[in-house]
Design a protein around this motif. Structure first.
Motif, PDB file in Angstrom:
ATOM      1  N   THR A 115       0.596  -1.412  -0.221  1.00 49.85           N
ATOM      2  CA  THR A 115      -0.222  -0.018  -0.179  1.00 49.85           C
ATOM      3  C   THR A 115       0.660   1.353  -0.247  1.00 49.85           C
ATOM      4  OG1 THR A 115      -0.368   0.049   2.680  1.00 49.85           O
ATOM      5  CG2 THR A 115      -2.049  -1.045   1.308  1.00 49.85           C
ATOM      6  N   ILE A 116       2.257   1.167   0.902  1.00 49.08           N
ATOM      7  CA  ILE A 116       3.073   2.182   0.785  1.00 49.08           C
ATOM      8  C   ILE A 116       3.449   2.484  -0.775  1.00 49.08           C
ATOM      9  CG2 ILE A 116       5.060   3.134   1.453  1.00 49.08           C
ATOM     10  CD1 ILE A 116       4.775   1.522   4.281  1.00 49.08           C
ATOM     11  N   ALA A 117       3.895   1.292  -1.193  1.00 43.14           N
ATOM     12  CA  ALA A 117       4.882   1.460  -2.584  1.00 43.14           C
ATOM     13  C   ALA A 117       3.420   2.300  -3.647  1.00 43.14           C
ATOM     14  CB  ALA A 117       5.157  -0.225  -3.260  1.00 43.14           C
ATOM     15  N   LEU A 118       2.121   1.592  -3.550  1.00 42.57           N
ATOM     16  CA  LEU A 118       1.376   2.069  -4.686  1.00 42.57           C
ATOM     17  C   LEU A 118       1.049   4.345  -4.422  1.00 42.57           C
ATOM     18  CD1 LEU A 118      -2.034   2.052  -6.289  1.00 42.57           C
ATOM     19  CD2 LEU A 118      -2.479   1.399  -3.739  1.00 42.57           C
ATOM     20  N   LEU A 119       0.500   3.788  -2.920  1.00 39.00           N
ATOM     21  CA  LEU A 119       1.186   5.948  -3.338  1.00 39.00           C
ATOM     22  C   LEU A 119       1.682   6.446  -3.127  1.00 39.00           C
ATOM     23  CD1 LEU A 119      -0.667   7.877  -0.850  1.00 39.00           C
ATOM     24  CD2 LEU A 119       1.105   7.016   0.807  1.00 39.00           C
ATOM     25  N   ASN A 120       3.103   5.377  -3.259  1.00 34.65           N
ATOM     26  CA  ASN A 120       4.171   7.017  -3.636  1.00 34.65           C
ATOM     27  C   ASN A 120       4.232   6.466  -5.358  1.00 34.65           C
ATOM     28  OD1 ASN A 120       5.733   7.648  -1.312  1.00 34.65           O
ATOM     29  ND2 ASN A 120       6.803   5.419  -0.621  1.00 34.65           N
ATOM     30  N   VAL A 121       3.968   5.408  -5.772  1.00 37.13           N
ATOM     31  CA  VAL A 121       4.000   5.593  -7.465  1.00 37.13           C
ATOM     32  C   VAL A 121       2.732   6.944  -8.018  1.00 37.13           C
ATOM     33  CG1 VAL A 121       3.132   4.516  -9.392  1.00 37.13           C
ATOM     34  CG2 VAL A 121       4.444   3.083  -7.878  1.00 37.13           C
ATOM     35  N   ILE A 122       1.803   6.805  -6.967  1.00 38.86           N
ATOM     36  CA  ILE A 122       0.600   7.371  -7.384  1.00 38.86           C
ATOM     37  C   ILE A 122       0.881   9.125  -8.118  1.00 38.86           C
ATOM     38  CG2 ILE A 122      -1.897   8.350  -7.043  1.00 38.86           C
ATOM     39  CD1 ILE A 122      -2.868   5.569  -6.903  1.00 38.86           C
ATOM     40  N   ARG A 123       2.043   9.428  -6.634  1.00 33.00           N
ATOM     41  CA  ARG A 123       2.101  10.848  -5.971  1.00 33.00           C
ATOM     42  C   ARG A 123       3.367  10.622  -6.866  1.00 33.00           C
ATOM     43  NH1 ARG A 123       6.246  11.802  -3.013  1.00 33.00           N
ATOM     44  NH2 ARG A 123       6.400   9.682  -1.989  1.00 33.00           N
ATOM     45  N   ILE A 124       3.884   9.822  -7.201  1.00 33.09           N
ATOM     46  CA  ILE A 124       5.420  10.944  -8.675  1.00 33.09           C
ATOM     47  C   ILE A 124       4.559  10.904  -9.868  1.00 33.09           C
ATOM     48  CG2 ILE A 124       7.173   9.131  -9.418  1.00 33.09           C
ATOM     49  CD1 ILE A 124       7.988   8.017  -6.798  1.00 33.09           C
ATOM     50  N   LEU A 125       3.614   9.811 -10.336  1.00 36.10           N
ATOM     51  CA  LEU A 125       2.992  10.054 -11.245  1.00 36.10           C
ATOM     52  C   LEU A 125       2.754  11.404 -11.244  1.00 36.10           C
ATOM     53  CD1 LEU A 125       1.261   6.410 -12.127  1.00 36.10           C
ATOM     54  CD2 LEU A 125       3.131   7.555 -13.301  1.00 36.10           C
ATOM     55  N   VAL A 126       1.764  11.659 -10.602  1.00 35.33           N
ATOM     56  CA  VAL A 126       1.124  13.569 -10.397  1.00 35.33           C
ATOM     57  C   VAL A 126       1.690  14.277 -10.609  1.00 35.33           C
ATOM     58  CG1 VAL A 126      -0.226  14.571  -8.934  1.00 35.33           C
ATOM     59  CG2 VAL A 126      -1.272  12.060  -9.235  1.00 35.33           C
ATOM     60  N   LEU A 127       3.067  14.102  -9.851  1.00 32.69           N
ATOM     61  CA  LEU A 127       4.128  14.915  -9.643  1.00 32.69           C
ATOM     62  C   LEU A 127       4.999  15.211 -11.069  1.00 32.69           C
ATOM     63  CD1 LEU A 127       5.557  14.581  -5.816  1.00 32.69           C
ATOM     64  CD2 LEU A 127       4.287  16.460  -6.259  1.00 32.69           C
ATOM     65  N   ALA A 128       5.254  14.296 -12.052  1.00 35.37           N
ATOM     66  CA  ALA A 128       5.913  14.466 -13.286  1.00 35.37           C
ATOM     67  C   ALA A 128       4.738  15.060 -13.647  1.00 35.37           C
ATOM     68  CB  ALA A 128       6.241  12.947 -13.178  1.00 35.37           C
ATOM     69  N   GLU A 136      -5.997  18.468 -17.088  1.00 32.72           N
ATOM     70  CA  GLU A 136      -4.479  19.227 -16.298  1.00 32.72           C
ATOM     71  C   GLU A 136      -4.332  19.363 -15.370  1.00 32.72           C
ATOM     72  OE1 GLU A 136      -2.569  23.860 -17.216  1.00 32.72           O
ATOM     73  OE2 GLU A 136      -4.826  23.540 -17.312  1.00 32.72           O
ATOM     74  N   ILE A 137      -3.615  18.848 -14.765  1.00 32.50           N
ATOM     75  CA  ILE A 137      -3.808  18.542 -12.929  1.00 32.50           C
ATOM     76  C   ILE A 137      -2.610  19.201 -12.844  1.00 32.50           C
ATOM     77  CG2 ILE A 137      -4.297  16.045 -13.511  1.00 32.50           C
ATOM     78  CD1 ILE A 137      -1.668  15.439 -12.582  1.00 32.50           C
ATOM     79  N   ARG A 138      -1.923  19.921 -13.251  1.00 28.41           N
ATOM     80  CA  ARG A 138      -0.592  20.887 -13.033  1.00 28.41           C
ATOM     81  C   ARG A 138       0.673  20.376 -12.271  1.00 28.41           C
ATOM     82  NH1 ARG A 138      -1.167  26.223 -14.299  1.00 28.41           N
ATOM     83  NH2 ARG A 138      -0.594  26.960 -12.813  1.00 28.41           N
ATOM     84  N   GLY A 139       0.567  18.746 -12.165  1.00 30.90           N
ATOM     85  CA  GLY A 139       1.423  18.459 -11.825  1.00 30.90           C
ATOM     86  C   GLY A 139       2.133  18.707  -9.588  1.00 30.90           C
TER      87      GLY A 139
END
Length: 329
Positions: A115-128, A136-139
């Motif tokens: 679950t921690i890995a899932l959160l990090n993957v989604i956060r990195i995808l959004v930030l990048a 548009e999500i503006r990273g």
């Protein structure tokens, strides 16, 4: 005793509903709104992790999915956040099922790490990324929710009182859902799964089915809270809303209050959130992480002295007079 506890909770919530009539200070209402929001998120987390024993530390991902879904629909199509809230809950719920099915094959610490890995993957995808599926999500800049006037349809208000009553209503809904689940066949099955999954499976309980059902309900409510957060703050900060700190706060509030209980997340939020809000408002710089430190210290103390949570301790203390009266008859 369950009915008496529910009646007590109802009386407390009724008293809370009168607070804006007594005190209208915006900061006072802000703190109470955040208490109820985190109690709401803690109760949503509790459905899968407290009742079902599946320790998730990535639930902030679903709050973020709910917030981004409703906000993107609001910006792109003018869809009311009330409908966007449901859409975000369904999208997050579907995503939770998609991720939950393979992750539920993991046990204990491995599931938590997943679950921690899932959160990090989604956060990195959004930030990048500046856009996702053409929206548009503006990273890393974050996404602003446009102000379209004081309107119930737009879930935007000039003062905090409507937000206060909105999150109070959402909290009541998730607590009633938790109570009904706990007292239902599903609740007993989840308790069996939490205690001994192999034994539950050997007795004919469809373990995967009930885990996925609890996951969907938990994720759906968490995403709805994400929409409320976005409309209340009018800005989505991916570092905060998709951060590990938020997932940790959801879990710690329920754990300290008493995981697997209906009242636990409320007690945890009442104790911890005011301290965190006050420190965030008055402390910055090197001490900006103090709220997380406080949460961690509180968790260590509770695990050592009250491993079942505050609600279990209060329940035993509350029931002692009744037991004495019974002995005297």
């Amino acid at each position: 005793m369950q009915k008496r506890n529910l009646a007590m909770l109802g009386a407390i919530l009724a008293a809370v509903a009168l607070l804006p009539l007594v005190e209208s200070d915006p900061y006072f209402l802000q703190v109470f709104i955040m208490i109820m929001l985190f109690a709401y998120w803690g109760a949503a987390w509790n459905i899968i992790s407290g009742f079902g024993g599946q320790m998730s530390l990535g639930h902030a991902a679903f709050a973020g999915i709910g917030a981004y879904t409703s906000t993107v629909l609001f910006i792109s199509y003018g869809l009311s956040p009330w409908l966007g809230m449901l859409a975000g809950g369904l999208v997050a719920g579907g995503f939770g099922l998609l991720i939950g099915y393979p992750c539920f094959k993991l046990r204990g610490t491995y599931f938590t790490l997943a679950t921690i890995a899932l959160l990090n993957v989604i956060r990195i995808l959004v930030l990048a990324n500046q856009t996702v599926l053409g929206f548009e999500i503006r990273g890393a800049q974050g996404l602003s929710v446009p102000w379209r006037g004081n309107s119930l349809a737009n879930m935007q208000f000039l003062n905090k009182v409507p937000y206060f009553y909105l999150i109070l209503g959402l909290l009541i809904v998730v607590l009633l859902a938790s109570y009904c689940i706990k007292r239902s066949r599903m609740g007993y099955y989840l308790a069996a799964i939490k205690t001994n999954q192999e034994a539950a499976n050997s007795l004919g309980v469809n373990v995967t089915r009930y885990k996925l059902l609890a996951q969907f309900i938990s994720v759906f409510f968490t995403a709805i809270g994400g929409t409320f957060y976005a409309q209340f703050i009018l800005f989505i900060d991916p570092q905060r809303l998709l951060g590990f700190d938020l997932s940790l706060e959801m879990a710690i509030i329920a754990l300290i209050g008493g995981q697997g209980t209906v009242l636990g997340p409320v007690l945890g939020a009442v104790i911890l959130v005011p301290v965190a809000e006050i420190t965030r408002a008055h402390i910055s710089g090197d001490l900006a992480a103090l709220p997380v430190i406080i949460y961690g210290l509180a968790l260590m103390l509770i695990i050592y002295y009250l491993p079942e949570g505050i609600s279990k301790y209060l329940g035993r203390f509350y029931n002692k007079p009744a037991a004495r009266r019974g002995e005297g008859k």
